[in-house]
Motif scaffolding. Structure first.
Motif, PDB file in Angstrom:
ATOM      1  N   ILE A   1      43.170  22.704  36.965  1.00  0.00           N
ATOM      2  CA  ILE A   1      42.185  23.258  36.045  1.00  0.00           C
ATOM      3  C   ILE A   1      42.785  24.509  35.421  1.00  0.00           C
ATOM      4  O   ILE A   1      43.315  25.368  36.117  1.00  0.00           O
ATOM      5  CB  ILE A   1      40.881  23.616  36.784  1.00  0.00           C
ATOM      6  CG1 ILE A   1      40.252  22.335  37.331  1.00  0.00           C
ATOM      7  CG2 ILE A   1      39.916  24.348  35.851  1.00  0.00           C
ATOM      8  CD1 ILE A   1      39.063  22.564  38.209  1.00  0.00           C
ATOM      9  N   ILE A   2      42.705  24.563  34.094  1.00  0.00           N
ATOM     10  CA  ILE A   2      43.132  25.767  33.394  1.00  0.00           C
ATOM     11  C   ILE A   2      41.864  26.378  32.817  1.00  0.00           C
ATOM     12  O   ILE A   2      41.124  25.724  32.082  1.00  0.00           O
ATOM     13  CB  ILE A   2      44.150  25.436  32.280  1.00  0.00           C
ATOM     14  CG1 ILE A   2      45.384  24.774  32.908  1.00  0.00           C
ATOM     15  CG2 ILE A   2      44.539  26.713  31.522  1.00  0.00           C
ATOM     16  CD1 ILE A   2      46.380  24.220  31.922  1.00  0.00           C
ATOM     17  N   MET A   3      41.600  27.605  33.220  1.00  0.00           N
ATOM     18  CA  MET A   3      40.366  28.256  32.783  1.00  0.00           C
ATOM     19  C   MET A   3      40.616  29.704  32.427  1.00  0.00           C
ATOM     20  O   MET A   3      41.674  30.259  32.710  1.00  0.00           O
ATOM     21  CB  MET A   3      39.278  28.156  33.864  1.00  0.00           C
ATOM     22  CG  MET A   3      39.532  29.012  35.092  1.00  0.00           C
ATOM     23  SD  MET A   3      38.133  29.030  36.264  1.00  0.00           S
ATOM     24  CE  MET A   3      36.939  30.044  35.391  1.00  0.00           C
ATOM     25  N   THR A   4      39.625  30.295  31.803  1.00  0.00           N
ATOM     26  CA  THR A   4      39.692  31.703  31.454  1.00  0.00           C
ATOM     27  C   THR A   4      38.397  32.374  31.877  1.00  0.00           C
ATOM     28  O   THR A   4      37.512  31.730  32.439  1.00  0.00           O
ATOM     29  CB  THR A   4      39.940  31.881  29.942  1.00  0.00           C
ATOM     30  OG1 THR A   4      40.282  33.240  29.684  1.00  0.00           O
ATOM     31  CG2 THR A   4      38.710  31.483  29.110  1.00  0.00           C
ATOM     32  N   LEU A   5      38.284  33.655  31.626  1.00  0.00           N
ATOM     33  CA  LEU A   5      37.056  34.408  31.861  1.00  0.00           C
ATOM     34  C   LEU A   5      36.666  35.043  30.530  1.00  0.00           C
ATOM     35  O   LEU A   5      37.487  35.145  29.627  1.00  0.00           O
ATOM     36  CB  LEU A   5      37.294  35.497  32.919  1.00  0.00           C
ATOM     37  CG  LEU A   5      37.748  34.997  34.289  1.00  0.00           C
ATOM     38  CD1 LEU A   5      38.195  36.160  35.156  1.00  0.00           C
ATOM     39  CD2 LEU A   5      36.641  34.221  34.974  1.00  0.00           C
ATOM     40  N   THR A   6      35.419  35.474  30.415  1.00  0.00           N
ATOM     41  CA  THR A   6      34.992  36.066  29.149  1.00  0.00           C
ATOM     42  C   THR A   6      35.803  37.323  28.827  1.00  0.00           C
ATOM     43  O   THR A   6      36.092  37.588  27.671  1.00  0.00           O
ATOM     44  CB  THR A   6      33.485  36.384  29.160  1.00  0.00           C
ATOM     45  OG1 THR A   6      33.176  37.088  30.357  1.00  0.00           O
ATOM     46  CG2 THR A   6      32.653  35.117  29.086  1.00  0.00           C
ATOM     47  N   THR A   7      36.193  38.073  29.863  1.00  0.00           N
ATOM     48  CA  THR A   7      37.077  39.232  29.679  1.00  0.00           C
ATOM     49  C   THR A   7      37.976  39.350  30.903  1.00  0.00           C
ATOM     50  O   THR A   7      37.577  38.955  31.997  1.00  0.00           O
ATOM     51  CB  THR A   7      36.304  40.569  29.554  1.00  0.00           C
ATOM     52  OG1 THR A   7      35.651  40.831  30.794  1.00  0.00           O
ATOM     53  CG2 THR A   7      35.298  40.551  28.429  1.00  0.00           C
ATOM     54  N   PRO A   8      39.188  39.893  30.728  1.00  0.00           N
ATOM     55  CA  PRO A   8      40.079  40.058  31.894  1.00  0.00           C
ATOM     56  C   PRO A   8      39.478  40.937  32.988  1.00  0.00           C
ATOM     57  O   PRO A   8      39.759  40.754  34.155  1.00  0.00           O
ATOM     58  CB  PRO A   8      41.327  40.711  31.306  1.00  0.00           C
ATOM     59  CG  PRO A   8      41.302  40.349  29.862  1.00  0.00           C
ATOM     60  CD  PRO A   8      39.841  40.261  29.478  1.00  0.00           C
ATOM     61  N   ASN A   9      38.606  41.909  32.621  1.00  0.00           N
ATOM     62  CA  ASN A   9      38.020  42.768  33.654  1.00  0.00           C
ATOM     63  C   ASN A   9      36.613  42.309  34.012  1.00  0.00           C
ATOM     64  O   ASN A   9      35.786  43.092  34.416  1.00  0.00           O
ATOM     65  CB  ASN A   9      37.993  44.252  33.270  1.00  0.00           C
ATOM     66  CG  ASN A   9      38.421  44.523  31.874  1.00  0.00           C
ATOM     67  OD1 ASN A   9      39.074  43.691  31.268  1.00  0.00           O
ATOM     68  ND2 ASN A   9      38.082  45.663  31.332  1.00  0.00           N
ATOM     69  N   CYS A  10      36.394  41.025  33.854  1.00  0.00           N
ATOM     70  CA  CYS A  10      35.115  40.417  34.237  1.00  0.00           C
ATOM     71  C   CYS A  10      34.846  40.760  35.704  1.00  0.00           C
ATOM     72  O   CYS A  10      35.750  40.678  36.538  1.00  0.00           O
ATOM     73  CB  CYS A  10      35.260  38.908  34.051  1.00  0.00           C
ATOM     74  SG  CYS A  10      33.842  37.960  34.516  1.00  0.00           S
ATOM     75  N   PRO A  11      33.597  41.153  36.044  1.00  0.00           N
ATOM     76  CA  PRO A  11      33.304  41.537  37.436  1.00  0.00           C
ATOM     77  C   PRO A  11      33.528  40.408  38.444  1.00  0.00           C
ATOM     78  O   PRO A  11      33.675  40.658  39.628  1.00  0.00           O
ATOM     79  CB  PRO A  11      31.827  41.953  37.412  1.00  0.00           C
ATOM     80  CG  PRO A  11      31.311  41.625  36.065  1.00  0.00           C
ATOM     81  CD  PRO A  11      32.455  41.329  35.162  1.00  0.00           C
ATOM     82  N   VAL A  12      33.582  39.177  37.980  1.00  0.00           N
ATOM     83  CA  VAL A  12      33.781  38.060  38.918  1.00  0.00           C
ATOM     84  C   VAL A  12      35.191  37.475  38.819  1.00  0.00           C
ATOM     85  O   VAL A  12      35.428  36.345  39.224  1.00  0.00           O
ATOM     86  CB  VAL A  12      32.736  36.942  38.683  1.00  0.00           C
ATOM     87  CG1 VAL A  12      31.360  37.428  39.089  1.00  0.00           C
ATOM     88  CG2 VAL A  12      32.763  36.470  37.241  1.00  0.00           C
TER      89      VAL A  12
END
Length: 108
Positions: free
Chosen positions: A50-61
């Motif tokens: 799975i290749i995924m991202t987060l809404t922002t690199p410093n996302c709290p999760v």
């Protein structure tokens, strides 16, 4: 054990179903509809990448969300292993959301 294309497709459907149960804690929409999942690759041995991202690199999760995705996908029947790659290229933007997600968030 090698799986048939139909079995791989079924496993893929199940994986997508599981991904739709994982939510970004800051946005009331699942990560699949948000467009955070860039790719799901399944080998004929049912090894999943799975290749995924987060809404922002410093996302709290940033630490916990990828692990939750990995754990949940690993529970899908017949999945052999799960490799998860977190990327910020290309970086996520709201255009990656599905129509459903945009509607949920009042953007349509």
């Amino acid at each position: 054990m090698k799986f048939t294309d139909d079995q791989i497709a079924d496993i893929g459907e199940e994986i997508i179903g599981v991904l739709k149960t994982v939510y970004d804690p800051e946005i009331p929409v699942d990560i699949y509809e948000l467009g955070l999942i860039y790719d799901v690759q399944i080998s004929d041995d049912a090894d999943v990448k799975i290749i995924m991202t987060l809404t922002t690199p410093n996302c709290p999760v940033a630490e916990t969300l990828p692990q939750e995705v990995k754990d949940k996908v690993a529970e899908v029947e017949l999945v052999n292993s799960v490799d998860l790659e977190l990327t910020f290229e290309p970086s996520w933007n709201k255009d990656m959301m599905s129509e459903e997600a945009k509607f949920e968030l009042g953007m349509l």
